[in-house]
Design a protein around this motif. Structure first.
Motif, PDB file in Angstrom:
ATOM      1  N   SER A   6       4.222  12.455  -0.028  1.00  0.00           N
ATOM      2  CA  SER A   6       4.279  12.457  -1.437  1.00  0.00           C
ATOM      3  C   SER A   6       5.718  12.798  -2.028  1.00  0.00           C
ATOM      4  O   SER A   6       5.843  12.895  -3.353  1.00  0.00           O
ATOM      5  N   SER A   7       6.626  13.045  -1.191  1.00  0.00           N
ATOM      6  CA  SER A   7       8.110  12.918  -1.819  1.00  0.00           C
ATOM      7  C   SER A   7       9.087  12.210  -0.648  1.00  0.00           C
ATOM      8  O   SER A   7       8.664  11.566   0.027  1.00  0.00           O
ATOM      9  N   THR A  14      12.468   9.983  -6.111  1.00  0.00           N
ATOM     10  CA  THR A  14      11.359   9.750  -6.053  1.00  0.00           C
ATOM     11  C   THR A  14      10.753   8.891  -7.416  1.00  0.00           C
ATOM     12  O   THR A  14      11.063   9.551  -8.520  1.00  0.00           O
ATOM     13  N   ASN A  17       4.580   9.049  -6.835  1.00  0.00           N
ATOM     14  CA  ASN A  17       3.870   9.160  -5.724  1.00  0.00           C
ATOM     15  C   ASN A  17       2.533   8.902  -6.074  1.00  0.00           C
ATOM     16  O   ASN A  17       1.975   8.900  -7.152  1.00  0.00           O
ATOM     17  N   CYS A  34       1.398   1.546  -2.576  1.00  0.00           N
ATOM     18  CA  CYS A  34       1.266   2.739  -3.184  1.00  0.00           C
ATOM     19  C   CYS A  34       0.738   2.735  -4.692  1.00  0.00           C
ATOM     20  O   CYS A  34       1.377   2.389  -5.273  1.00  0.00           O
ATOM     21  N   GLU A  77      -1.553   9.840   1.213  1.00  0.00           N
ATOM     22  CA  GLU A  77      -0.383  10.098   0.269  1.00  0.00           C
ATOM     23  C   GLU A  77       0.588   9.181   0.474  1.00  0.00           C
ATOM     24  O   GLU A  77       0.697   8.270   1.564  1.00  0.00           O
ATOM     25  N   ALA A  79       4.847   7.703  -1.421  1.00  0.00           N
ATOM     26  CA  ALA A  79       5.889   7.970  -2.244  1.00  0.00           C
ATOM     27  C   ALA A  79       6.521   6.737  -2.275  1.00  0.00           C
ATOM     28  O   ALA A  79       6.839   5.813  -1.400  1.00  0.00           O
TER      29      ALA A  79
END
Length: 83
Positions: A6-7, A14, A17, A34, A77, A79
């Motif tokens: 997520s990062s 970033t 995300n 994403c 997840e 990013a």
């Protein structure tokens, strides 16, 4: 795009995300995207069923992925990063 995170790595920015998605809900996945957690829709279009591009969330499956750190059945997840 960085899947399963997520990062972004140190030194990267970033952009957003979200959740990893694919273009098919069967086992013949060909493209991953994403999908932003804060994705917006175009006003007036959400009531139409035009069957345009569909996005299916990707779920982790233990065995295919190591659990932990993944959780079986949880969305993966992602990013989007820039340098």
């Amino acid at each position: 795009m960085v899947p399963a995170k997520s990062s972004c790595p140190v030194g990267w920015k970033t952009q957003y995300n979200g959740i990893l998605t694919t273009n098919s809900d069967d086992f013949h996945k060909s493209e991953y995207t994403c999908m932003d957690n804060d994705a917006e829709y175009i006003e007036g279009k959400r009531l139409n069923d035009d069957d345009g591009k569909l996005f299916y969330p990707v779920k982790a499956v233990c065995g295919s992925l190591p659990c932990p750190p993944y959780i079986s059945g949880a969305f993966v997840e992602c990013a989007v990063c820039t340098k």
